[in-house]
Design a protein around this motif. Structure first.
Motif, short mmCIF file in Angstrom:
data_model
loop_
_atom_site.label_atom_id
_atom_site.label_comp_id
_atom_site.label_asym_id
_atom_site.label_seq_id
_atom_site.Cartn_x
_atom_site.Cartn_y
_atom_site.Cartn_z
N ASN A 1 -8.08 -40.97 -70.53
CA ASN A 1 -7.29 -39.74 -70.70
C ASN A 1 -6.09 -39.95 -71.62
OD1 ASN A 1 -5.76 -41.32 -69.03
ND2 ASN A 1 -5.23 -39.68 -67.59
N THR A 2 -6.01 -41.12 -72.26
CA THR A 2 -4.94 -41.34 -73.24
C THR A 2 -5.54 -41.69 -74.60
OG1 THR A 2 -4.71 -43.69 -72.75
CG2 THR A 2 -3.33 -42.18 -71.48
N ARG B 1 1.23 -42.57 -77.27
CA ARG B 1 -0.10 -42.05 -76.92
C ARG B 1 0.03 -40.63 -76.39
NH1 ARG B 1 2.31 -45.83 -74.70
NH2 ARG B 1 1.35 -45.94 -72.65
N PHE B 2 -0.99 -39.83 -76.69
CA PHE B 2 -1.12 -38.55 -76.02
C PHE B 2 -1.83 -38.79 -74.69
CE2 PHE B 2 -1.26 -36.72 -80.49
CZ PHE B 2 0.02 -36.18 -80.41
N LYS B 3 -1.32 -38.19 -73.64
CA LYS B 3 -1.96 -38.33 -72.33
C LYS B 3 -2.41 -36.97 -71.83
CE LYS B 3 -1.36 -39.62 -67.52
NZ LYS B 3 -0.47 -40.06 -66.44
N ARG B 4 -3.72 -36.86 -71.57
CA ARG B 4 -4.23 -35.61 -71.00
C ARG B 4 -3.79 -35.55 -69.54
NH1 ARG B 4 -9.63 -36.14 -71.53
NH2 ARG B 4 -9.90 -36.71 -69.35
N LYS C 1 4.33 -34.17 -67.43
CA LYS C 1 4.66 -32.86 -68.02
C LYS C 1 4.20 -32.82 -69.47
CE LYS C 1 8.77 -32.39 -65.11
NZ LYS C 1 10.24 -32.29 -65.09
N PRO C 2 3.80 -31.64 -69.94
CA PRO C 2 3.35 -31.54 -71.33
C PRO C 2 4.51 -31.62 -72.32
CG PRO C 2 3.23 -29.40 -70.27
CD PRO C 2 3.66 -30.37 -69.21
N ALA C 3 4.14 -31.77 -73.59
CA ALA C 3 5.14 -31.97 -74.65
C ALA C 3 5.62 -30.64 -75.22
CB ALA C 3 4.54 -32.84 -75.75
N TRP C 4 5.75 -29.63 -74.36
CA TRP C 4 6.25 -28.32 -74.77
C TRP C 4 6.76 -27.58 -73.54
CZ3 TRP C 4 3.63 -23.92 -72.82
CH2 TRP C 4 2.41 -24.19 -72.20
N LYS C 5 7.48 -26.52 -73.78
CA LYS C 5 7.96 -25.71 -72.65
C LYS C 5 8.18 -24.27 -73.11
CE LYS C 5 12.49 -27.70 -73.57
NZ LYS C 5 13.39 -28.77 -73.18
N ASP D 1 -11.76 -32.09 -67.59
CA ASP D 1 -11.97 -33.42 -68.19
C ASP D 1 -12.52 -33.32 -69.61
OD1 ASP D 1 -11.10 -34.56 -65.89
OD2 ASP D 1 -13.10 -34.95 -65.07
N THR D 2 -13.12 -32.18 -69.90
CA THR D 2 -13.76 -32.01 -71.22
C THR D 2 -12.78 -31.50 -72.28
OG1 THR D 2 -14.39 -29.80 -70.48
CG2 THR D 2 -16.04 -31.55 -70.25
N THR D 3 -11.51 -31.35 -71.91
CA THR D 3 -10.51 -30.82 -72.85
C THR D 3 -10.39 -31.72 -74.08
OG1 THR D 3 -9.27 -29.79 -71.07
CG2 THR D 3 -8.08 -30.16 -73.11
N GLY D 4 -10.48 -31.12 -75.25
CA GLY D 4 -10.39 -31.88 -76.50
C GLY D 4 -9.02 -32.48 -76.71
N LYS D 5 -8.96 -33.53 -77.54
CA LYS D 5 -7.68 -34.21 -77.76
C LYS D 5 -7.00 -33.69 -79.03
CE LYS D 5 -9.60 -38.12 -80.35
NZ LYS D 5 -9.63 -39.56 -80.53
#
Length: 481
Positions: A4-5, A80-83, A129-133, A196-200
Motif C-alpha cells: 500500500n506504499t 512514499r505515497f501511502k494508500r 490522514k490524506p495529503a489534503w483537507k 484495495d484496487t484504488t490506483g496510485k
C-alpha cells in the motif's frame, strides 16, 4: 515496500522535503457558492449534501486516498505515497462560520485572511490522514441565502493547481447531483473505505521521459551560454524563517467581475498576447515604477506550465505534472516602463513585447520537449543528491527570482442539471508564500462565464506588505476590478 506504499517520485520527494522543512506548504483552489436552503435546517442540509458529494468525489480521484510519508535520510528512504485504509470525515473537513459583514469587499478581505491561515498549516500525521483537507466557511446573508467557501488545500507533492481545479470541478458536479432527495436515498457512509484496487498517484517521470535518449544534443535554454552578463535582480528580502511555527502567509485578492473579464480578454487580443503575458507586463510595470528604485536592477519571473500534453495525464486526474520557464526583464526594459505613461501607447508596446516573449519562451520549451529534449528543470531536481541540504542552502542565499505568475486559465465545469439551490459564483487559486524562491506569488484562475480572480501571496517579511498592497491596488485599477 508494503503493497500500500509507493515511491512518491521526483516531485513528490522534492515537495515532501520542502513541506517537512516548512518551506512550501500547500496550494489550493477555493470554490465560492451561493447556497439557498430547501429545508428548515440549512447547516444540516449543507453538511449532508457535502458528505455525499465528497465521498463521490474521492471515488473519482484515486490520488485523494493517499497520505505522504516523509523520506528518511538515515534509512536512505525516499518519500512514499501511502494508500490509507479509510478516510475520516473529521480528519478532512472543518466547517465554521465566516465572521464578516455581508458586503463583497469585507468578504474578500476575510477570505484572503482565511486562505493565508490555511496555507500556514502543515499536514500532520500522514500515516493516517490524506495529503489534503477541506475547509468550509459559511456566511449567512440578510436575504437568508448563504455564501459558502470551500477551500481545497493540498500538499503540492500530490496535486498541482490544475488538480485542485479538477477537484472543485468534480465536487461541483457531485454537489449539483446531491439534491436533498438524492441524499436521502443515498447509502454513502463515513469514514470513506478505500478499496484495495484504488490506483496510485502517477509520478511525472513514470508518465513521460524527462531525459530521453539524445537529450544532450539539445542546447539548454540558459543565460550562461550567452555572452550577455547575468542581470542583477530585485528579489525582495533575504529568506528568513526563524522557526517553522513563525511562518506567516498573507493573501490579497483581485476579483474582476464577469462583465469586465471580456475587456481584459479584448486588451490581450488587441495586443496579440495571452492574458498571462498581459499580466506579466502589468506586474513588471508596477514593480518598475513603485518598487525597483535602483535602475541597475532587473526582475526575474517564473511561469509554470502544464506537462499533461506529454505525460498524457487527463485534466481530471490529481497529480503534479508541471514545469516552468524563467524570464528576465532587464534593467533597461524596466527603465523604459518607468518612463512610459501608464496606459500610453508606449507602455502598451512594451507590454505587448513582453507578452510575446513569454509566449515564445513557453513555445520553445514545449517544442524542445516534443522534439526529444526532455525537461531540463526536472533533470536538475533529479540531480540533487541531498534535498534537505539543498533546501537549507536556499535559506542562506539571496533569492534568485522576483515573482511567480501561475495562471490556470479558464476552468470549465462538467455539464450537470441546473441546481438553483447551490450556485457556483467563482474560483480562487492560491499558494503559500515561498520562504525561498520568488517572494511574490501571483495566482490566476477564471471560472468560465464567471470572475477572473488573482490571488497575491507572500510570506510575511519576504517583501514589505505595502509592496503587495500597492500591487493589489494597481491591478484593481488597471483591470477595472
Amino acid at each position: 515496500m508494503e503493497t500500500n506504499t509507493f515511491p512518491a517520485g521526483l516531485l513528490g520527494n522534492y515537495y515532501s522535503v520542502r513541506h517537512q522543512l516548512g518551506l512550501y506548504r500547500s496550494c489550493a483552489v477555493t470554490a465560492h457558492y451561493t447556497f439557498t436552503p430547501t429545508t428548515p435546517n440549512a447547516t444540516q442540509e449543507l453538511i449532508s449534501r457535502l458528505q455525499h458529494a465528497l465521498s463521490k468525489t474521492i471515488e473519482k480521484h484515486p490520488s485523494l486516498c493517499y497520505g505522504l510519508l516523509p523520506g528518511s535520510k538515515s534509512h536512505n528512504l525516499p518519500a512514499r505515497f501511502k494508500r490509507l485504509p479509510q478516510i475520516s470525515w473529521d480528519d478532512l473537513v472543518s466547517i465554521s462560520a465566516l465572521d464578516t459583514s455581508s458586503d463583497a469587499l469585507s468578504q474578500e478581505k476575510r477570505i484572503g485572511e482565511e486562505l493565508g491561515a490555511s496555507h500556514e498549516q502543515l499536514f500532520q500525521d500522514q500515516e493516517t490522514k490524506p495529503a489534503w483537507k477541506l475547509r468550509v466557511l459559511v456566511h449567512e446573508m440578510e436575504d437568508e441565502t448563504y455564501k459558502v467557501y470551500i477551500l481545497f488545500v493540498a500538499n503540492h507533492a500530490i496535486a498541482d493547481g490544475l488538480s485542485c481545479a479538477s477537484f472543485q470541478r468534480t465536487l461541483h458536479e457531485q454537489l449539483s447531483l446531491a439534491t436533498v432527495e438524492t441524499v436521502e436515498k443515498s447509502c454513502v457512509q463515513w469514514p470513506y473505505i478505500v478499496p484495495d484496487t484504488t490506483g496510485k498517484p502517477i509520478a511525472i517521470e513514470d508518465a513521460m521521459q524527462i531525459s530521453p535518449s539524445g537529450y544532450e544534443s539539445f542546447t539548454p535554454n540558459t543565460a550562461s551560454l550567452t555572452d550577455k552578463k547575468e542581470a542583477k535582480i530585485w528579489t525582495g528580502n533575504f529568506p528568513n524563517m526563524p522557526t517553522i511555527e513563525s511562518y506567516k502567509c498573507l493573501v490579497l485578492l483581485v476579483t474582476i467581475p464577469p462583465e469586465k473579464v471580456q475587456r481584459v480578454l479584448e486588451t490581450s487580443r488587441r495586443l496579440k498576447i495571452t492574458v498571462t503575458g498581459y499580466l506579466h507586463g502589468l506586474i513588471a510595470s508596477y514593480l518598475a515604477r513603485a518598487v525597483v528604485t535602483n535602475d541597475q536592477l532587473g526582475l526575474k519571473a517564473h511561469t509554470p506550465y502544464s506537462l499533461r500534453k506529454f505525460s498524457k495525464l487527463a485534466l481530471s486526474e490529481v497529480a503534479n505534472h508541471v514545469a516552468f520557464i524563467t524570464t528576465t526583464w532587464d534593467a533597461e526594459l524596466l527603465d523604459r516602463l518607468r518612463h512610459a505613461r501608464e496606459e500610453s501607447p508606449e507602455e502598451e508596446a512594451l507590454i505587448a513585447s513582453m507578452g510575446r516573449q513569454i509566449t515564445q519562451e513557453i513555445s520553445a520549451d514545449l517544442q524542445r520537449i516534443e522534439a526529444g529534449g526532455g525537461v531540463p528543470h526536472l533533470r536538475n531536481v533529479a540531480k540533487i543528491d541531498d534535498l534537505e541540504a539543498y533546501c537549507l542552502a536556499g535559506m542562506s542565499a539571496e533569492r534568485s527570482e522576483t515573482y511567480e505568475l501561475s495562471n490556470l486559465g479558464v476552468v470549465r465545469l462538467n455539464k450537470v442539471p441546473e441546481e438553483p439551490s447551490l450556485k457556483l459564483d467563482g474560483l480562487i487559486f492560491s499558494q503559500c508564500g515561498m520562504v525561498f524562491g520568488a517572494p511574490i506569488g501571483c495566482n490566476v484562475v477564471n471560472l468560465e462565464g464567471g470572475p477572473l480572480v488573482i490571488s497575491l501571496t507572500w510570506q510575511k517579511g519576504s517583501v514589505e506588505d505595502e509592496v503587495m498592497e500597492g500591487l493589489q491596488k494597481f491591478l484593481k485599477n488597471r483591470l477595472r476590478a
